[in-house]
Every structure is written in C-alpha cells, then in structure tokens.
Design a protein around this motif. Structure first.
Motif, mmCIF file in Angstrom:
data_model
loop_
_atom_site.group_PDB
_atom_site.id
_atom_site.type_symbol
_atom_site.label_atom_id
_atom_site.label_comp_id
_atom_site.label_asym_id
_atom_site.label_seq_id
_atom_site.Cartn_x
_atom_site.Cartn_y
_atom_site.Cartn_z
ATOM 1 N N LEU A 20 74.631 -44.342 10.966
ATOM 2 C CA LEU A 20 74.480 -43.092 12.320
ATOM 3 C C LEU A 20 74.126 -42.361 12.643
ATOM 4 O O LEU A 20 72.221 -42.784 11.929
ATOM 5 N N GLU A 24 75.558 -37.374 15.221
ATOM 6 C CA GLU A 24 76.549 -37.651 14.671
ATOM 7 C C GLU A 24 76.077 -37.280 12.845
ATOM 8 O O GLU A 24 76.429 -36.710 11.777
ATOM 9 N N THR A 41 82.325 -35.813 13.544
ATOM 10 C CA THR A 41 81.637 -36.099 13.922
ATOM 11 C C THR A 41 81.542 -37.439 14.668
ATOM 12 O O THR A 41 80.728 -38.420 15.753
ATOM 13 N N THR A 45 79.663 -37.766 18.769
ATOM 14 C CA THR A 45 78.758 -39.246 18.568
ATOM 15 C C THR A 45 77.809 -39.258 20.193
ATOM 16 O O THR A 45 76.984 -39.691 20.715
#
Length: 157
Positions: A20, A24, A41, A45
């Motif tokens: 990630l 995130e 999450t 982004t």
C-alpha cells in the motif's frame, strides 16, 4: 503491552511494506474495523504520492488527516469541529516541524509527476523516506487523536 502509538506505527509500516502507499497505509493503521479500513483505504488512494503526483501534501500526512476525521469528525452540521480541527492542526504542525515541509515534492526533492522525478525516486530509493513519513504520520495522528478525544466526547461530538 503495545501502546496505541506503537501499534499504529507498526501497522502503517506493515501496510506500506505490503504494497500500500503512504495515505492508504496510514488510514489502514488508524481505522478500526476491516470494512471501514477497506472503504477509507480506497478513499485515500488519490491522496497518495502528494495528491496523485501533483506535488501536493504528503500522502502520509493526508492519511493522518483522514484517520483523524474518521475518529473525531462530524457527520451532522450541528456537531462541533473543534476536536477534529485541533488534532489536524497538531498533526500538521508536528509533521512539518519534524520533516521541514508538508508537500511531497519538497519532502522528497523530486516531482513524482515527471519521468525524471520517478527515476530519481527509484535511484535514490526514496520509498525509504516515504516509509518513515508513513510511520511517523500514523504515530503523530494517534497521539493527536488521544489528546483531542476527551473534549470531543464531552461535547457530544
């Protein structure tokens, strides 16, 4: 017993190491349930890499702000904003004090939106710096939430 701050740092590092990106990973570290973590999450982004490689604020810092909003933010107009604003202000001031900047390009010394910046990022292994920003943002956001949680609860948030 692991402290919440240590736990947030470890979770953020693990998420970052797992692939990630900055925002995130911080969100993943700060949000409670798996369902909420997946939703936020995904929402985070676009904040990664300095707001999608536009030289904007550091994604780790943005992830911290999203996490603070998740815990201290409001869902209705008649609720106060003081706790969330105070925690975000604390996070931003402390992050900038520690790292000397808040924008991705200034922190890394390159523009991730350019081919040259991408090459510099790889050559200088700047992902290591991003991992540091990520862990520290999770730590700082957790501490800011803890400092401002009581006033939010007392005022009926």
């Amino acid at each position: 017993m692991e402290r919440p701050i240590d736990s947030a740092q470890s979770k953020a590092e693990a998420a970052f190491d797992g692939g990630l990106y900055c925002a995130e990973s911080v969100v993943r570290a700060l949000v409670g349930t798996a369902e909420e973590a997946d939703l936020l999450t995904r929402a985070a982004t676009g904040f990664c890499s300095g707001v999608a490689r536009t030289c904007g604020p550091c994604g780790a810092l943005s992830g911290g702000i999203i996490g603070i909003g998740h815990v201290l933010g409001r869902a209705h107009a008649d609720r106060p904003v003081a706790a969330a604003y105070g925690a975000v202000q604390d996070l931003v001031v402390e992050f900038e004090r520690i790292f000397g900047a808040r924008d991705c390009d200034r922190l890394l010394g390159c523009d991730l939106g350019s081919a040259e910046g991408q090459a510099m990022f790889r050559e200088r292994q700047l992902h290591r710096r991003c991992r540091e920003f990520t862990a520290r943002a999770a730590e700082l956001a957790t501490a800011a939430i803890a400092r401002h949680l009581q006033p939010a609860e007392a005022s009926g948030r």
